[in-house]
Design an enzyme around this catalytic site. Structure first.
Site, PDB file in Angstrom:
ATOM      1  CB  CYS A  53      40.769  49.607  46.243  1.00 58.71           C
ATOM      2  SG  CYS A  53      42.366  50.158  46.829  1.00 58.71           S
ATOM      3  CG  ASP A 110      37.485  48.641  42.083  1.00 57.69           C
ATOM      4  OD1 ASP A 110      36.532  49.328  41.722  1.00 57.69           O
ATOM      5  OD2 ASP A 110      38.431  49.087  42.756  1.00 57.69           O
ATOM      6  CB  CYS A 154      30.804  48.178  41.775  1.00 59.09           C
ATOM      7  SG  CYS A 154      31.654  49.383  40.762  1.00 59.09           S
ATOM      8  CB  CYS A 170      34.901  51.627  37.172  1.00 57.52           C
ATOM      9  SG  CYS A 170      34.140  51.406  38.780  1.00 57.52           S
TER      10      CYS A 170
END
Lengths: 404, 132
Positions: free
Chosen positions: B37, B39, B62, B105
Site C-alpha cells: 500500500c 506505507d 510518503c 496517512c
C-alpha cells in the site's frame, strides 16, 4: 550548477538556444500563414515549413512528403490509430499493441474497442520486452495495425522494432511506432525498420512544446488515414488547421542538431548514466534496475530503492527534478502500470525513481546526484521499519500486514 | 505535489525516530499498514503509571505519513492512556493541513496509536505472556 538539477528529460527537454534562434523570425517579422499563396508573407512561412519538413525527414530517413506536422506525439498517435481503424474498416478491425504503451496509445485502443474494434495487448517479460512469438500468434486475418513504442518512457526498454517490421511487412499489416522517446536520441531508419506510421515529438528532442510530427509512408505500401481534425485540408488533408510556423521551424532545427550530434551525444549521455548507476550501486545495497540492462535508452536509469518510498525519496531530493514510478499522489495509490506489467512487486514499484539524462547534464551534476541520493536513501532507511525488519532477518513476505 | 510547511518541517526534522525493545513489558508496539500500500508505520510507546513517558516511530511512506507519525509521537508524550486514545486522525489532518489524498496517512497514525496501546494492555494482562 543550476538547482534543481534537471534529470527528467523523458518528460520534456529544455529547448536548445539555437532552436529558439531559428524560431524567432516567425513570431513577428515573418509572421505569415503558410497557406497564404498570394503574397510574400505566406511564401516565407511556407519556405520555413518545407525546410523543417526536410530536416525532420532526414532524421528518420524518410521522404519530406511523408512528414505531417501535428501538435505533438499524442495527436499523431490519435491520427495513426483512429485514422487507420476508420480507413481500413473494410479490411479488418483488429489491432495489436502492448500493455506497457503510453496512455495515448492505450486510450486510443480503448476508444476503438468502444467503436467495435478488437485489441490484443501483448504482455511483457521482466525487462519490459515483448515476445515476437506472442506477436505472431496474435495476428489474425482481421489484423490491420500493430502499434508499439520504440522505447518505453518509464523504464527505457527499447522494443525490437526492426524484427517487428519484418513480421508486419510479411503479413501486410500496418506498423505504427510511437517514437516520442527515441527520435533525435537513437538512430531511426523507417525504411530499414519497416515502419509505416510514426509519432514524433519536438519537445523531447530539445525543440518547442506544442509541435510534433506524423510519418505516413507514401509507397510500399501507400498508407491512407482518415483525419481526426477536419477543416481546410492542410497537410494533404491529414491534419487541418493553420500551421504552427515558429514551432515547426524550431522542430526542424532541433531535428537537424540531433542528427548532427547524435553519435557523440549518445556515448556522452550513456557514460553519464553508467557513472550514475555505478556510483549508486557502489554506495547502496538493495537497489534494483528496472528495465532491460542493455536494450535501453542511453539516458534512462530507473531504479527501485528497497525499503524507502518513492514519494518521500523525491521529497528529500528537492535539489533535483526526477520522476517517481509510484503514482501515490493520485487517490488510487496505484504504482506504475508499467512496472506492474513487468512483474515488479508492489513494494519495489512504490520505491522506484526514474532518472532521465540529457544533453545538458554534466559529470559534476551526476556526482552531486549520487551523493544526495545516497544520503537521503540512508536517512529514510534509518527511518524505515521495513529496513529494520529486513536487517533483523525477518522475511517481509511472510509478515501478516494489516491492510488499511 | 505541494506540501504544507509543517509536513516539510516534520519530514526534514523528524521527532523521535527510533525503536524501543519490543519485548519490554513497559513498551507497547503498533505496526500498521502494508508495504504494497506504500506505507507501514511502527509506533512505540513507553508507558509508566498509565502515562506515556516516551515514544518512538519508524515509518515507510510518503512525506505526509512520516509527518503524521512524527507528530503523533510528540502529541502522545505526557498524556494518560485515556487522553492518548482521544487523539483523532482529523486533529492530525488539521494540524498538518493534509490534502484529501493524504488523509489515509492520519488514519494510519491513529491506528498505530491504538494498536500500540492494545499491545501494551495485552502485556499487562496476567497470564497472557509476552508477545514474541
Amino acid at each position: 550548477m543550476k538547482f534543481p538539477l534537471y534529470f527528467d528529460n523523458h518528460a520534456t527537454t529544455p529547448m536548445d538556444p539555437k532552436v529558439l534562434e531559428a524560431m524567432m523570425p516567425y513570431f513577428t517579422g515573418d509572421f505569415g500563414n503558410a497557406a497564404s499563396r498570394s503574397h510574400p508573407y505566406g511564401w516565407v512561412a511556407e519556405e520555413a515549413v518545407e525546410k523543417a519538413r526536410l530536416q525532420v525527414a532526414k532524421l528518420i530517413h524518410a521522404n519530406p512528403k511523408e512528414i505531417v506536422f501535428t501538435s505533438g506525439a499524442t495527436e499523431s498517435t490519435n491520427i495513426a490509430i483512429k485514422g487507420a481503424f476508420e480507413m481500413y474498416a473494410e479490411k479488418g478491425n483488429h489491432m495489436i499493441t502492448a500493455v506497457t504503451e503510453h496512455k495515448a496509445t492505450l486510450d486510443c485502443a480503448k476508444y476503438i474497442e468502444k467503436k467495435g474494434g478488437e485489441v490484443t495487448y501483448l504482455e511483457v517479460d521482466k525487462y519490459g520486452s515483448i515476445n515476437l512469438e506472442d506477436l505472431k500468434k496474435a495476428i489474425t486475418p482481421k489484423t490491420i495495425l500493430v502499434s508499439l513504442m520504440h522505447a518505453n518512457n518509464e523504464i527505457g526498454t527499447v522494443h525490437p522494432i526492426e524484427a517487428v517490421g519484418k513480421i508486419t511487412k510479411e503479413k501486410g499489416i500496418l506498423f505504427h511506432v510511437d517514437a516520442a522517446q527515441t527520435a533525435g536520441r537513437i538512430p531511426i531508419d523507417v525504411e530499414k525498420m519497416g515502419i509505416d506510421i510514426m509519432s514524433l515529438s519536438a519537445h523531447k528532442m530539445y525543440g518547442p512544446k506544442g509541435v510534433g510530427g506524423l510519418f505516413v509512408r507514401r509507397s510500399n505500401p501507400r498508407v491512407r488515414l482518415s483525419p481526426v481534425i477536419h477543416g481546410g485540408g492542410h497537410e494533404r488533408g491529414f491534419r487541418s488547421g493553420t500551421l504552427n510556423v515558429p514551432g515547426i521551424a524550431g522542430f526542424g532545427k532541433a531535428a537537424e542538431i540531433c542528427l548532427a550530434t547524435m553519435e557523440e551525444e549518445n556515448s556522452r549521455v550513456l557514460n553519464l548514466r553508467e557513472r550514475l548507476h555505478t556510483g549508486l550501486s557502489k554506495k547502496l545495497d538493495e537497489i534494483y534496475l528496472n528495465g532491460h540492462p542493455t536494450e535501453r535508452l542511453p539516458g534512462n536509469l530507473n531504479i527501485s530503492f528497497a525499503y524507502v518510498e518513492g514519494e518521500a525519496l523525491m521529497m528529500g531530493l528537492k535539489e533535483m527534478a526526477v520522476s517517481s514510478g509510484s503514482a501515490c499522489t493520485s487517490a488510487s495509490l496505484e504504482p506504475s502500470y508499467v512496472l506492474k506489467a513487468m512483474g515488479v512487486g508492489e513494494d519495489l514499484a512504490h520505491t522506484s525513481i526514474r532518472f532521465g539524462l540529457g544533453r545538458f547534464n554534466t559529470e559534476e551534476e551526476v556526482d552531486f546526484v549520487i551523493d544526495k541520493v545516497v544520503e537521503v536513501v540512508n536517512k529514510l532507511r534509518e527511518m524505515s521499519p521495513l529496513y529494520e525488519m529486513a536487517k533483523e532477518g525477518i522475511d517481509l513476505k511472510t509478515v501478516q500486514w494489516s491492510a488499511h | 505535489m505541494a506540501y504544507g510547511p509543517k509536513v516539510i518541517d516534520h519530514f526534514n526534522n523528524p521527532r523521535n525516530v527510533g525503536s524501543f525493545d519490543k519485548s519490554d513489558t513497559q513498551v507497547g508496539t503498533g505496526i500498521v499498514g502494508a508495504p504494497e500500500c506504500g506505507d507501514v508505520m511502527k509506533l512505540q510507546l513507553k508507558i509508566k503509571d498509565n502515562v506515556v513517558e516516551d515514544a518512538r516511530f519508524k515509518t515507510f511512506g510518503c512525506g505526509s505519513a512520516i509527518a503524521s507519525s512524527s507528530l503523533a509521537t510528540e502529541w502522545v508524550k505526557g498524556k494518560t492512556l485515556d487522553e492518548v486514545l482521544e487523539i483523532k486522525n482529523t486533529d492530525i489532518v488539521k494540524e498538518l493541513s493534509l490534502p484529501p489524498v493524504k488523509i489515509h496517512c492520519s488514519v494510519l497514525a491513529e491506528d498505530a496509536i491504538k494498536s500500540a496501546i492494545a499491545d501494551y494492555k495485552k502485556k499487562q494482562t496476567p497470564g497472557s505472556g509476552e508477545i514474541k
